[in-house]
Design an enzyme around this catalytic site. Sequence first.
Site, PDB file in Angstrom:
ATOM      1  CE1 TYR A 101      -4.141  -1.916   0.594  1.00 49.10           C
ATOM      2  CE2 TYR A 101      -2.720  -3.257   1.981  1.00 49.10           C
ATOM      3  CZ  TYR A 101      -3.914  -3.081   1.298  1.00 49.10           C
ATOM      4  OH  TYR A 101      -4.863  -4.073   1.322  1.00 49.10           O
ATOM      5  CG  ASN A 149     -10.831  -1.749  -8.244  1.00 48.78           C
ATOM      6  OD1 ASN A 149     -11.357  -1.274  -9.248  1.00 48.78           O
ATOM      7  ND2 ASN A 149      -9.882  -2.672  -8.295  1.00 48.78           N
ATOM      8  CB  CYS A 154      -7.662  -3.960  -5.736  1.00 47.44           C
ATOM      9  SG  CYS A 154      -9.228  -4.831  -5.844  1.00 47.44           S
ATOM     10  CG  HIS A 155      -6.044  -9.865  -7.035  1.00 46.65           C
ATOM     11  ND1 HIS A 155      -6.695  -9.289  -8.110  1.00 46.65           N
ATOM     12  CD2 HIS A 155      -5.079 -10.653  -7.554  1.00 46.65           C
ATOM     13  CE1 HIS A 155      -6.137  -9.717  -9.235  1.00 46.65           C
ATOM     14  NE2 HIS A 155      -5.143 -10.545  -8.920  1.00 46.65           N
ATOM     15  CD  GLU A 161      -2.596 -12.442 -10.576  1.00 45.88           C
ATOM     16  OE1 GLU A 161      -1.613 -11.760 -10.227  1.00 45.88           O
ATOM     17  OE2 GLU A 161      -3.685 -11.926 -10.893  1.00 45.88           O
TER      18      GLU A 161
END
Length: 187
Positions: A121, A144, A152-153, A179
């Site tokens: 962040y 979002n 945003c993850h 991912e």
Amino acid sequence: MDSTERPRGPHLEWAVVASDIGPLLLAATSEGLVRVEFHAGPDRLEGMVGPLVSRLGADARRAAPGEEVLLAEPVRQLAAYFAGSLRRFDLPLDWRLSSGFNRQVLQELDRSVPYGSVVGYGELAARVGQPGAAQAVGNAMGSNPLPLVVPCHRVVENDGGIGGFGGGLETKRQLLALEGVLPQPLF
């Protein structure tokens, strides 16, 4: 125009799409994808679509499966993402539901944090020229309108913690595992 007719707003097409993390509400205008929402079960749809239609002043239509016009490409790309064959969404986005600092942060996130990586962040705050605004970045992630597509993850705590997520922490863990950032759950 007859005095009883109301002028029609922009066209909004929406659909609920099955995914590996549960049903997703997708909504698009002629400008692009405008909303992605998690946990789009039948009991929540009215509470999702109604406020969206009101906020956009839109004329809404639910797209039947296979009959999406505005949503055909977002549906295809989401399926490819969950199949592991798409690493970057290439879609027109309608940013009307985000503005100011939040939009600036989300657009920076979309530009600079690729598939398979994470950012803190505080680091994201510094990237937009506001190094002390980590909490404001967290608020931007929570607002979002396009999660998954604007990833945003991929935003985590600077100390290595997973941070929060509007779709729920288990969903965030699943996306980061997909991912390759986190190990797949054992069970």
